[in-house]
Write a protein that holds these residues in place. Structure first.
Motif, PDB file in Angstrom:
ATOM      1  N   THR A 283      29.217 -18.237 -59.585  1.00  0.00           N
ATOM      2  CA  THR A 283      27.282 -18.124 -60.048  1.00  0.00           C
ATOM      3  C   THR A 283      27.018 -18.955 -58.879  1.00  0.00           C
ATOM      4  O   THR A 283      28.742 -19.635 -58.391  1.00  0.00           O
ATOM      5  CB  THR A 283      27.393 -17.964 -61.435  1.00  0.00           C
ATOM      6  OG1 THR A 283      25.476 -17.836 -61.312  1.00  0.00           O
ATOM      7  CG2 THR A 283      27.834 -19.271 -61.407  1.00  0.00           C
ATOM      8  N   GLY A 284      26.299 -20.105 -58.383  1.00  0.00           N
ATOM      9  CA  GLY A 284      26.159 -21.174 -57.732  1.00  0.00           C
ATOM     10  C   GLY A 284      24.392 -21.265 -57.938  1.00  0.00           C
ATOM     11  O   GLY A 284      24.036 -21.421 -59.227  1.00  0.00           O
ATOM     12  N   GLY A 285      23.867 -22.453 -57.582  1.00  0.00           N
ATOM     13  CA  GLY A 285      23.869 -22.076 -55.918  1.00  0.00           C
ATOM     14  C   GLY A 285      24.052 -20.242 -55.770  1.00  0.00           C
ATOM     15  O   GLY A 285      23.680 -19.389 -57.261  1.00  0.00           O
ATOM     16  N   GLU A 286      23.957 -19.821 -54.399  1.00  0.00           N
ATOM     17  CA  GLU A 286      24.335 -17.983 -54.268  1.00  0.00           C
ATOM     18  C   GLU A 286      25.850 -18.152 -54.207  1.00  0.00           C
ATOM     19  O   GLU A 286      25.963 -18.199 -52.555  1.00  0.00           O
ATOM     20  CB  GLU A 286      23.030 -17.869 -53.280  1.00  0.00           C
ATOM     21  CG  GLU A 286      23.251 -16.357 -53.068  1.00  0.00           C
ATOM     22  CD  GLU A 286      23.770 -15.132 -54.227  1.00  0.00           C
ATOM     23  OE1 GLU A 286      23.320 -15.303 -55.050  1.00  0.00           O
ATOM     24  OE2 GLU A 286      24.622 -14.831 -54.322  1.00  0.00           O
TER      25      GLU A 286
ATOM     26  N   MET B 281      13.370 -22.050 -69.114  1.00  0.00           N
ATOM     27  CA  MET B 281      14.675 -22.909 -69.191  1.00  0.00           C
ATOM     28  C   MET B 281      13.562 -24.034 -69.146  1.00  0.00           C
ATOM     29  O   MET B 281      13.765 -24.065 -67.556  1.00  0.00           O
ATOM     30  CB  MET B 281      15.967 -22.804 -69.360  1.00  0.00           C
ATOM     31  CG  MET B 281      16.691 -21.796 -70.302  1.00  0.00           C
ATOM     32  SD  MET B 281      18.108 -21.540 -70.264  1.00  0.00           S
ATOM     33  CE  MET B 281      18.745 -21.310 -69.328  1.00  0.00           C
TER      34      MET B 281
ATOM     35  N   ASN C 224      19.091  -9.676 -64.316  1.00  0.00           N
ATOM     36  CA  ASN C 224      18.584 -10.903 -65.140  1.00  0.00           C
ATOM     37  C   ASN C 224      17.348 -11.260 -64.777  1.00  0.00           C
ATOM     38  O   ASN C 224      16.905 -11.419 -62.854  1.00  0.00           O
ATOM     39  CB  ASN C 224      19.490 -12.038 -65.145  1.00  0.00           C
ATOM     40  CG  ASN C 224      20.616 -11.731 -64.855  1.00  0.00           C
ATOM     41  OD1 ASN C 224      21.143 -11.063 -65.727  1.00  0.00           O
ATOM     42  ND2 ASN C 224      21.587 -13.358 -64.640  1.00  0.00           N
TER      43      ASN C 224
ATOM     44  N   THR D 131      27.947 -13.348 -60.393  1.00  0.00           N
ATOM     45  CA  THR D 131      26.034 -14.090 -60.826  1.00  0.00           C
ATOM     46  C   THR D 131      25.937 -13.939 -59.996  1.00  0.00           C
ATOM     47  O   THR D 131      25.475 -15.368 -58.804  1.00  0.00           O
ATOM     48  CB  THR D 131      25.741 -14.907 -61.603  1.00  0.00           C
ATOM     49  OG1 THR D 131      25.681 -14.053 -63.126  1.00  0.00           O
ATOM     50  CG2 THR D 131      23.605 -14.363 -61.550  1.00  0.00           C
ATOM     51  N   THR D 132      24.614 -12.958 -58.626  1.00  0.00           N
ATOM     52  CA  THR D 132      24.213 -13.252 -57.948  1.00  0.00           C
ATOM     53  C   THR D 132      22.128 -12.976 -57.324  1.00  0.00           C
ATOM     54  O   THR D 132      21.919 -11.811 -58.196  1.00  0.00           O
ATOM     55  CB  THR D 132      24.864 -12.351 -56.583  1.00  0.00           C
ATOM     56  OG1 THR D 132      24.129 -12.500 -55.492  1.00  0.00           O
ATOM     57  CG2 THR D 132      24.790 -10.773 -56.875  1.00  0.00           C
TER      58      THR D 132
ATOM     59  N   VAL E 252      13.968 -14.028 -64.717  1.00  0.00           N
ATOM     60  CA  VAL E 252      13.851 -15.128 -65.478  1.00  0.00           C
ATOM     61  C   VAL E 252      11.986 -14.891 -66.008  1.00  0.00           C
ATOM     62  O   VAL E 252      10.593 -14.494 -65.426  1.00  0.00           O
ATOM     63  CB  VAL E 252      13.513 -15.737 -64.878  1.00  0.00           C
ATOM     64  CG1 VAL E 252      12.988 -17.075 -65.557  1.00  0.00           C
ATOM     65  CG2 VAL E 252      15.594 -16.393 -64.473  1.00  0.00           C
TER      66      VAL E 252
ATOM     67  N   SER F 267      19.926 -11.181 -59.827  1.00  0.00           N
ATOM     68  CA  SER F 267      18.652 -11.290 -60.380  1.00  0.00           C
ATOM     69  C   SER F 267      17.568 -11.285 -60.003  1.00  0.00           C
ATOM     70  O   SER F 267      17.270 -10.950 -58.026  1.00  0.00           O
ATOM     71  CB  SER F 267      18.630 -13.522 -59.626  1.00  0.00           C
ATOM     72  OG  SER F 267      19.566 -13.460 -60.860  1.00  0.00           O
TER      73      SER F 267
ATOM     74  N   MET G  14      19.175 -25.745 -62.722  1.00  0.00           N
ATOM     75  CA  MET G  14      19.723 -24.346 -62.778  1.00  0.00           C
ATOM     76  C   MET G  14      20.964 -24.618 -61.352  1.00  0.00           C
ATOM     77  O   MET G  14      22.550 -24.537 -61.218  1.00  0.00           O
ATOM     78  CB  MET G  14      19.253 -23.683 -62.627  1.00  0.00           C
ATOM     79  CG  MET G  14      19.423 -22.884 -63.377  1.00  0.00           C
ATOM     80  SD  MET G  14      20.445 -22.583 -65.191  1.00  0.00           S
ATOM     81  CE  MET G  14      20.192 -20.931 -65.540  1.00  0.00           C
TER      82      MET G  14
ATOM     83  N   TYR H 156      11.445 -21.150 -60.224  1.00  0.00           N
ATOM     84  CA  TYR H 156      11.890 -22.390 -61.311  1.00  0.00           C
ATOM     85  C   TYR H 156      12.997 -22.794 -61.106  1.00  0.00           C
ATOM     86  O   TYR H 156      13.534 -23.387 -62.311  1.00  0.00           O
ATOM     87  CB  TYR H 156      11.605 -20.731 -62.377  1.00  0.00           C
ATOM     88  CG  TYR H 156      12.925 -19.806 -62.242  1.00  0.00           C
ATOM     89  CD1 TYR H 156      14.088 -19.863 -62.385  1.00  0.00           C
ATOM     90  CD2 TYR H 156      12.100 -17.897 -61.729  1.00  0.00           C
ATOM     91  CE1 TYR H 156      14.535 -18.325 -61.385  1.00  0.00           C
ATOM     92  CE2 TYR H 156      12.903 -17.538 -61.121  1.00  0.00           C
ATOM     93  CZ  TYR H 156      14.338 -17.333 -61.173  1.00  0.00           C
ATOM     94  OH  TYR H 156      15.275 -16.472 -60.575  1.00  0.00           O
TER      95      TYR H 156
END
Ligand code: SAM
Length: 338
Positions: free
Chosen positions: A81-84, A203, A171, A108-109, A173, A132, A333, A41
């Protein structure tokens, strides 16, 4: 027009108030466009072109922008955040620099390497982490992420808890027909492990541009499924994107980020810096404001502030997903920084 409440940033010279009265206190920094996963996604299976290293902001450049945003403009929270982000070499060094600022610092990873880096990140000053995790089923996890890493991600979540990163949020999705049948299982996992699960509506930011409205599982539907098994009640909403709900039996809480069906643009207090130093006032912005150009042409702090204020000043009322005027951003994203 919202009446701007600048009481908590009255000590800074130039709070970031946009033309709709929203005061900006939250910064997302993408530290790299590279990623070790290829979530369906978000990214294509192959063929991503990475930014040349020279185009990515250095730690010194990131520190300079962050410091200015905090000290002069009232940014109070920073999320990496990223990417990773964990694939960026020496990430704890950057965390150490940013942790010296008076901000709530989070990450966020995808969690795959947290077992080896959570303790270093915590020691460097990281406060909390979002991981995630879209499926608890090994085969489905591989289909979704195109990587066989479920065991490592679950272990990474445990490592984050052991390192004292709190709260740990997960997280998810949710995509109809892909993992929506796991909503209750993932909620149960959060209750059992003591982590806060946040379900995110899908999204239109996937690299393949395959997003369709029918694939969005709404907040209402997600809550209905969870509360049929674990009854919930709403918690009053703050500035964060998630709407929060507590379990009536006292075993923690769960959140939903309803970007599509209940957009929260009126409360949005976020700006985003991409890995190559472009400032964006919305995930769905069609325009970037080039801070790297200002930095690398010898710009002063005033020049940077002018560019930052131009970005915030041009912020629109909200994205228009599902309306005729909606235009997808050029980047996905992972290239913006989710
Ligand atoms: N690599 C890190 C990770 O996996 O969390 C950070 C970057 S990732 C782009 C940030 C968040 O964006 C993740 O929680 C991911 O699931 C979410 N995301 C990516 N594409 C999305 C989409 N099309 N719709 C909703 N959320 C998305």
């Amino acid at each position: 027009m919202i009446v701007p409440d600048v009481s908590d940033v009255s000590d800074v010279p130039r709070p970031l108030v946009d033309s709709f009265g929203r005061v900006h206190r939250d910064l997302r920094i993408s530290v790299t466009d590279r990623c070790n996963f290829r979530c369906t996604y978000c990214m294509p299976a192959e063929g991503m072109t990475w930014l040349p290293r020279s185009e990515v902001l250095t730690f010194e450049e990131l520190d300079r922008i962050a410091r200015l945003l905090v000290e002069r403009h009232g940014i109070r929270s920073i999320r990496l955040t990223g990417g990773e982000p964990t694939v960026r070499a020496h990430l704890p060094v950057l965390v150490g620099k940013l942790a010296a600022l008076p901000v709530d610092l989070a990450l966020t990873t995808n969690g795959a390497t947290l077992r080896s880096c959570a303790a270093d990140l915590a020691a460097a000053g990281l406060r909390r982490v979002n991981v995630s995790l879209d499926s608890l089923q090994p085969e489905r996890f591989v289909e979704l992420t195109r990587r066989d890493e479920l065991v490592n991600v679950l272990d990474g979540i445990d490592a984050a808890l052991e390192a004292g990163l709190a709260p740990v949020k997960v997280n998810v999705v949710v995509v109809r027909g892909v993992n929506d049948d796991e909503v209750v299982d993932l909620a149960r996992y959060g209750r059992d492990r003591g982590v806060r699960v946040r379900f995110i509506e899908f999204m239109p930011l996937d690299a393949g541009e395959a997003w369709r409205n029918e694939q969005v599982v709404s907040q209402a539907e997600i809550l209905e499924r969870i509360s049929a098994v674990f009854p919930l009640e709403a918690i009053t909403r703050g500035h964060e994107p998630a709407e929060r709900f507590r379990y009536l039996d006292g075993r923690g809480e769960v959140g939903v980020i309803p970007s599509v069906t209940r957009p929260f643009c009126e409360q949005c207090d976020r700006i985003r810096l991409t890995a190559e130093g472009q400032l964006r006032s919305c995930l769905f912005s069609l325009e970037d404001h080039d801070l790297r150009g200002v930095l690398r042409s010898g710009g002063t702090d005033d020049d940077l502030s002018d560019a930052i204020e131009a970005c915030v000043g041009a912020k629109w009322a909200g994205h228009a997903i599902n309306q005729v005027q909606f235009v997808r951003p050029r980047r996905s994203m992972s290239q913006i920084g989710g």
